[in-house]
Design a protein around this motif. Structure first.
Motif, PDB file in Angstrom:
ATOM      1  N   GLU A 185     -35.877  27.878   2.648  1.00 40.25           N
ATOM      2  CA  GLU A 185     -35.670  29.226   3.449  1.00 40.25           C
ATOM      3  C   GLU A 185     -36.706  30.297   2.685  1.00 40.25           C
ATOM      4  O   GLU A 185     -36.963  30.117   1.767  1.00 40.25           O
ATOM      5  CB  GLU A 185     -34.389  29.750   3.549  1.00 40.25           C
ATOM      6  N   HIS A 240     -29.821  28.235  -4.528  1.00 39.85           N
ATOM      7  CA  HIS A 240     -28.442  28.646  -4.409  1.00 39.85           C
ATOM      8  C   HIS A 240     -27.837  27.638  -3.513  1.00 39.85           C
ATOM      9  O   HIS A 240     -28.198  26.608  -2.916  1.00 39.85           O
ATOM     10  CB  HIS A 240     -28.012  30.012  -3.977  1.00 39.85           C
ATOM     11  N   PHE A 246     -29.507  32.865   3.679  1.00 46.24           N
ATOM     12  CA  PHE A 246     -28.310  32.656   3.744  1.00 46.24           C
ATOM     13  C   PHE A 246     -27.807  31.108   3.649  1.00 46.24           C
ATOM     14  O   PHE A 246     -28.323  30.312   3.091  1.00 46.24           O
ATOM     15  CB  PHE A 246     -28.150  32.942   5.594  1.00 46.24           C
ATOM     16  N   HIS A 274     -29.999  24.869  -1.262  1.00 44.67           N
ATOM     17  CA  HIS A 274     -31.063  25.650  -0.538  1.00 44.67           C
ATOM     18  C   HIS A 274     -31.962  26.251  -1.911  1.00 44.67           C
ATOM     19  O   HIS A 274     -31.646  26.669  -2.748  1.00 44.67           O
ATOM     20  CB  HIS A 274     -30.058  26.890  -0.167  1.00 44.67           C
TER      21      HIS A 274
HETATM   22 ZN   LIG Z   1     -29.193  29.539   1.634  1.00 45.21          ZN
END
Ligand SMILES: [Zn+2]
Length: 170
Positions: free
Chosen positions: A164, A110, A170, A126
């Motif tokens: 992540e 994302h 996030f 990400h």
């Molecule tokens: Zn992220």
């Protein structure tokens, strides 16, 4: 004038072809500029013929036409270059997503962004891995994602991958 016209036609055609091939904004812009010189040459030759035939009124009319042609070409060049300066994304999100999703360790990606001119694209995104992935695994996947993007799209200059875990999206 005739010789200039022929030379400019060849230069414009060649610049445009190489510009498209090298994805160079400057070459394509200059090809347009050279092409505008061709139109100006044609206008001057026609004007010269008309004046020789006694139509002296043609001279200022041709001058105005030349000014309009140059302005039109200038606006076209500004339009195509400004999309790059205004940071329009050179790659669409789905193209990047489809390449990244081929890396088996990547669960999801994302915040995909790209910027820069078509020949030097910068990408950042990400990627989500399984929460159990180790730090060294995360580094490895980040490198795989980067290499995969660069090899699929050679115009990509650099990739920044934020890795992540599944739970801390996030
Ligand atoms: Zn992220």
């Amino acid at each position: 004038m005739g010789i200039t016209l022929i030379i400019n036609l060849v230069v414009s055609w060649y610049e445009n072809r190489e510009g498209e091939k090298l994805k160079s904004t400057i070459l394509v812009a200059d090809a347009r500029h050279t092409r505008s010189d061709v139109y100006v040459s044609i206008a001057v030759i026609l004007g010269f013929i008309a004046i020789q035939m006694g139509f002296s009124i043609v001279d200022p009319i041709i001058a105005v036409i030349i000014a309009v042609l140059i302005a039109k070409m200038g606006i076209q060049i500004i339009k195509s270059s400004s999309s790059i300066l205004l940071d329009t994304a050179p790659l669409d999100e789905e193209t990047i997503r489809s390449i990244v999703s081929k890396v088996p360790e990547v669960k999801e990606c994302h915040r995909i962004r790209s910027r820069g001119p078509p020949s030097h694209i910068f990408v950042d995104l990400h990627v989500t891995l399984e929460s159990s992935s180790s730090l060294s695994k995360a580094y490895e996947v980040a490198h795989i994602v980067e290499d995969k993007l660069k090899s699929s799209i050679p115009e990509i200059e650099d990739v920044v991958v934020h890795v992540e875990g599944e739970s801390d999206n996030f």
